[in-house]
Design a protein around this motif. Structure first.
Motif, mmCIF file in Angstrom:
data_model
loop_
_atom_site.group_PDB
_atom_site.id
_atom_site.type_symbol
_atom_site.label_atom_id
_atom_site.label_comp_id
_atom_site.label_asym_id
_atom_site.label_seq_id
_atom_site.Cartn_x
_atom_site.Cartn_y
_atom_site.Cartn_z
ATOM 1 N N VAL A 242 24.402 -7.156 -21.787
ATOM 2 C CA VAL A 242 25.393 -8.034 -22.084
ATOM 3 C C VAL A 242 26.557 -7.694 -22.258
ATOM 4 C CG1 VAL A 242 23.310 -9.362 -23.351
ATOM 5 C CG2 VAL A 242 24.636 -7.226 -24.752
ATOM 6 N N GLY A 243 27.485 -8.601 -22.330
ATOM 7 C CA GLY A 243 28.873 -7.943 -22.639
ATOM 8 C C GLY A 243 29.767 -9.192 -22.507
ATOM 9 N N GLY A 244 30.487 -9.312 -21.400
ATOM 10 C CA GLY A 244 31.501 -10.563 -21.304
ATOM 11 C C GLY A 244 30.966 -12.132 -20.874
ATOM 12 N N ASN B 86 25.689 -0.719 -22.219
ATOM 13 C CA ASN B 86 24.402 -1.197 -22.511
ATOM 14 C C ASN B 86 23.398 -0.007 -22.404
ATOM 15 O OD1 ASN B 86 23.788 -4.108 -23.010
ATOM 16 N ND2 ASN B 86 25.525 -3.930 -21.563
ATOM 17 N N PHE B 90 21.447 1.373 -25.542
ATOM 18 C CA PHE B 90 20.186 1.407 -25.442
ATOM 19 C C PHE B 90 19.275 2.495 -25.670
ATOM 20 C CE2 PHE B 90 16.133 1.854 -23.084
ATOM 21 C CZ PHE B 90 15.273 0.922 -23.593
ATOM 22 N N LYS B 114 34.702 -6.781 -25.915
ATOM 23 C CA LYS B 114 33.540 -7.409 -26.672
ATOM 24 C C LYS B 114 32.159 -6.854 -26.259
ATOM 25 C CE LYS B 114 32.774 -11.769 -24.565
ATOM 26 N NZ LYS B 114 32.853 -13.245 -24.539
ATOM 27 N N ALA B 115 32.240 -6.218 -24.994
ATOM 28 C CA ALA B 115 30.792 -6.112 -24.626
ATOM 29 C C ALA B 115 30.192 -5.025 -25.452
ATOM 30 C CB ALA B 115 30.859 -5.308 -23.033
ATOM 31 N N GLU B 118 28.811 -6.755 -28.378
ATOM 32 C CA GLU B 118 27.862 -7.549 -28.002
ATOM 33 C C GLU B 118 26.340 -6.931 -27.565
ATOM 34 O OE1 GLU B 118 27.441 -11.197 -27.498
ATOM 35 O OE2 GLU B 118 29.351 -11.014 -28.637
ATOM 36 N N ALA B 119 26.726 -5.718 -27.123
ATOM 37 C CA ALA B 119 25.485 -4.776 -26.707
ATOM 38 C C ALA B 119 24.836 -4.219 -28.102
ATOM 39 C CB ALA B 119 25.865 -3.594 -25.979
ATOM 40 N N TYR B 122 22.844 -7.174 -29.582
ATOM 41 C CA TYR B 122 21.632 -7.330 -28.845
ATOM 42 C C TYR B 122 20.794 -6.462 -28.893
ATOM 43 C CZ TYR B 122 18.931 -8.548 -24.435
ATOM 44 O OH TYR B 122 17.960 -8.926 -23.679
ATOM 45 N N TRP B 123 20.874 -5.236 -28.793
ATOM 46 C CA TRP B 123 19.853 -4.230 -28.564
ATOM 47 C C TRP B 123 19.305 -4.009 -30.049
ATOM 48 C CZ3 TRP B 123 17.066 -3.642 -24.544
ATOM 49 C CH2 TRP B 123 17.736 -3.845 -23.193
#
Lengths: 609, 609
Positions: A242-244, B86, B90, B114-115, B118-119, B122-123
């Motif tokens: 995930v990212g942009g 990511n 992870f 923002k990656a 966001e990463a 998410y994880w």
């Protein structure tokens, strides 16, 4: 002093390993160059440089869906099928995080590309699910056992199958699979690896109700590092990156626009050829079948006793898989390689494995699995290319058939791995084989080279013969001495003790720097390779040594007053081992030729000519 | 009838958005073509076609490690920095699977790409850790608050920072960060996003003790879709993709060999330029600083009152970030775009966001955050390119300064989003602004265009003036009628009700098919865009309408006896909305010009000239 290169070396490469990868077609390369250098905008940018890249993504996506007959799902661009497989497996398995999955199955075809079981195993472990991996057996024709599948699918978290096998070209019976899977369980997640089937057999994703389908561009004339994943609209989906927010959040990271443009062109070609508009570079099924037949005929001239390892013609018309009695995969690959023909034993991703799990799963005999050769071409291959390949194979047949198969004298099959040695004496009167060490460990090699019908085996512990003295002590160590040069070597239980540092310390010489009229070239390739590509004049000082004869050469070589010994092999690997061994054993100074004979002579020197 | 294109349209693109992406340099493109078409082997294959690809991987890996001063870790090739981020996140978080991480922190800089958050988010969610995401604040110069970091790092599962900011170019104080992080916690995992810093500021990964560092080729003249991840030998690592064992099992999938070759060339150039050998295409820091100064001087001619949003010169010498009072980012981007200059508001991955979280975090006023323009060039930019960019900006200044800023007549700022309308009457005697609807929702627009010092605001519910009759009912609906043409429109509370289907139904015409001497071109771009790139002869029948005047045009246009109305804008988006609106309102038949004026005229027609 200049190195003259005999014309026999200057053979253009014939690439018959398309199931491993393909060249990028010039038209696609040109398109990529335009995208990389001119239409290079970031598709996410707010300005006009983003428009064409955005259109490339849209067009390719639309072409993919059209090619698959507008199935109810989306296309997600990624780095290729391995990422697609991992994404699909992760998507399915992460939904079970925290659940006890003991007793649940992760089903995959026994002949799947190994990325599939590896991904299942990995994510099952990482997510601590405890589900059970089960390989669905295949029959002798490579088709999945539908009864087995039907019995297990109800308890499966996922089912993974492939459209066509990468090693044998076996095309799955997709309608039968679809019925079996969907009858038993309406919505068990079904992943299909479509890497090999695309472009060779029509693929209608509305006729089979798969949840995930994976594709790689580089198997079909696109670049490496790009592909796509089809995801059914009802399938669960969780990104790996995930990212942009790219790909509607399904895969973060700036898109590989040039690669996607390449993919788009391939899809468009396939679309137009499937509607018989005659556009694009891809040949018809009939033509491809004829090409394969032509190659098979040539191969049968080379090896009249070859055995096919595939259901022929019920496999991809672009794939041949065969074995030849008494030859290992490695021997045959080296021979073809020396002749400029690139083939493989099976999956490139399984290089180095001694046998094929695919052929094992189909129940083929061990010798076929251990000796398998895969020969594959892409659907854009021309008739002229196939002609030249067939001609090359027939020429090779003449040279290979001229080899004298009889080995003589001191032979040490694995001097860096064991202390097994034989001495072969054969003339009009006798065929004596003096054997030092356990025959069991070298039974295949002995049977292949010294059939007991011809040779008289003599187990021994001491032998003085010709220039040699050999002795084996009770503690298994073996001593080999050349009485003429006085040099000797001790083979421990695991052969010559030999460190990586010693190997690294070898002097390496670039092939172009060899002085052909002074240096002595020691060709240490296998007999088949040397036959396929003999080293001829002006290497007057050259001599050949197969693997079994390394030690003999090292101990026999006289000191030289001028010039160097230069060991030479295919890729520079074996030759540097031998040069390093020579240094260790006090042989005359040796160099290893960088990268080996075939590679540099073909790539560098021939391009100068 | 042929379309004559005025020379003003034929401006070559000037790309000043290098922080979003860069073109592939011709030398790199040529290298990629050679790899794709000639050295195309699969590095995992058992034959000679694998040798060069293998060497490409080895050489690039060695170059990367040399460039970073031989840090104690490995280089893993991947699809770019987002995958790297990511993978690192992870790797760290999966080791905590099944643990209760409540009270543990996931720390990241408030200005990270923002990656990163966001990463983390998410994880953290997928792996059900329950850790807390915390943004490390930055000061007004964009530097991380080290005291805050020091106070939180002991409870952090991971710390994520960046080498240089993508929006502002702020270069992190790496020695201070390193001391802060490593003093507080010897081995908290530390991820550094190095995408923007590479090639612009030297990067020594032995001087800072990071665990993970991410890189993307396409930010530095390589292709999109390839990059690498540095992983410290003591850092935990778990792949996101497994399969064929590539990258020593660290990342499955056939390697993007052409992309890695490109990366290798870039690393080699950087290595040689760092040792001042004068090789490679990259300019020195001093030269880059001069380039930026030259561009800033030109921009100050265009906007004397621009405000810099970055610590200048303590930021990347290739990045400018500024705002201009009374202009939004979108307006300025469109203007530059029309002049052929590609700039952005900030990260391409944040396109469409109304303001910059980076500038917000630095505490800049809202108008600067909402109006930010990022202008960036790559380190291989030539002096001639900067000259032409500066010249283009100065030419643009002349045209923009000639705009009459006074709006007059009926103005409906957002006809498809609100029912707010004004009627402006200004002559020598009066400056009356009749206002329908709530001023609050359009305060900025009113303040910008109709300063109360000049204009007399009159709230009203009914007005008959010139050709127009306007009335607003108690239920807020508004009716606008053109008394001459008889056409009228109802604006509901959310403007004209307008479906996607209606928008899709518009007839689209390719720009090349416009008949310049018959068709009537309706230019609906913003005033700044029209000024930056005026449509002149032979479009005699052209007229311009800014966004605020759409409705006026639709209701006023007379029926035509010959030719069509063709709405035209920058990209074809707005023009198709207006054409569809026209159809809905019964205006004369309108077409939208495909892809808009700037794009097609520059790309297609100019290339014909």
């Amino acid at each position: 002093m200049e190195l003259f290169v005999p014309a026999t070396f200057c053979v253009p490469e014939i690439f018959l390993d398309a199931n491993a990868t393909t060249p990028v077609l010039p038209e696609i390369s040109q398109l990529m160059e335009d995208v990389c250098c001119a239409q290079f905008g970031n598709p996410s940018s707010p300005h006009l440089a983003a428009l064409t890249p955005k259109q490339i993504l849209d067009t390719t996506r639309a072409s993919a869906l059209a090619l698959f007959n507008h199935p109810p799902g989306q296309i997600i661009f990624n780095s290729g099928a391995t990422e697609g497989i991992n994404t699909a497996v992760f998507s399915v398995l992460q939904a079970h995080l925290g659940q006890d999955c003991t007793g649940k199955f992760l089903l995959y075809g026994a002949t799947e590309h190994k990325a599939v079981p590896e991904a299942l195993k990995y994510w099952n472990t990482v997510l601590q699910l405890g589900a059970q991996l089960i390989a669905i057996p295949v029959d002798s024709r490579g088709q999945l056992d539908l009864q087995f599948l039907g019995e297990h699918v109800a308890d499966a978290l996922i089912v993974c199958t492939m459209g066509a096998n990468n090693e044998t070209g076996v095309v799955a019976d997709l309608p039968a699979l679809n019925q079996c899977i969907r009858k038993a369980s309406l919505r068990v997640p079904w992943l299909m690896d479509c890497v090999q089937v695309l472009g060779k057999v029509p693929l209608d994703l509305t006729a089979i109700d798969v949840d995930y389908a994976t594709f790689s561009a580089h198997k079909l004339y696109g670049p490496k590092g790009v592909g796509c994943l089809y995801v059914h609209e009802q399938a669960t989906y969780s990104p790996l990156t995930v990212g942009g927010g790219q790909e509607q959040g399904a895969r973060g990271g700036t898109e590989n626009v040039a690669g996607i443009a390449a993919l788009g062109r391939i899809f468009q070609w396939l679309l137009s050829s499937s509607s018989d508009l005659g556009k694009g570079p891809f040949a018809s099924m009939t033509k491809l079948q004829n090409y394969r037949e032509q190659l098979l005929n040539a191969l049968r001239v080379l090896f009249p006793n070859l055995a096919l390892n595939q259901p022929y013609p019920d496999s991809l018309p672009t794939t041949l898989n065969f074995s030849v009695p008494d030859f290992s995969s490695a021997q045959l690959i080296s021979m073809f390689d020396a002749a400029g023909i690139r083939v493989s034993a099976g999956s490139a991703c399984s290089t180095g494995k001694p046998k094929s799990f695919v052929l094992d799963a189909m129940g083929l005999p061990a010798w076929q699995s251990e000796g398998a050769i895969r020969l594959s071409f892409g659907p854009a291959t021309s008739a002229a290319y196939i002609d030249s390949a067939a001609t090359r194979i027939r020429e090779l047949a003449k040279r290979v058939n001229a080899i004298d198969p009889t080995l003589r004298g001191l032979l040490v099959p694995q001097p860096t791995a064991s202390n097994f040695t034989v001495y072969a004496v054969k003339d009009a009167e006798r065929a004596q084989l003096y054997v030092f060490g356990h025959q069991d460990d070298h039974a295949d090699w002995l049977a292949g080279n010294f059939p007991t019908a011809v040779w008289n085996y003599i187990d021994t512990h001491e032998l003085t013969i010709d220039d040699w003295h050999l002795s084996r002590s009770p503690d298994q160590a073996m001593s080999i001495t050349n009485r003429r040069t006085g040099r000797s070597v001790e083979l421990g239980i695991n052969g010559v003790s030999f460190t990586e540092t010693e190997k690294q310390s070898v002097d390496v010489i670039a092939l172009m720097d060899i002085q052909a009229d002074v240096d002595c070239l020691v060709d240490v390739r296998e007999p088949l390779e040397t036959a396929a590509q003999p080293i001829i004049a002006p290497f007057h000082h050259s001599c050949t040594a197969s693997r079994a004869e390394w030690i003999r050469f090292l101990l026999s070589l006289p000191e030289r007053t001028e010039g160097r010994y230069v060991t030479i092999c295919r890729s520079g690997g074996r030759s540097s081992v031998i040069a390093a061994l020579a240094a260790k054993l006090g042989a005359p100074k040796q160099y290893s030729a960088e990268l080996g004979v075939t590679h540099l002579l073909q790539k560098v020197i021939c391009s100068k000519a």
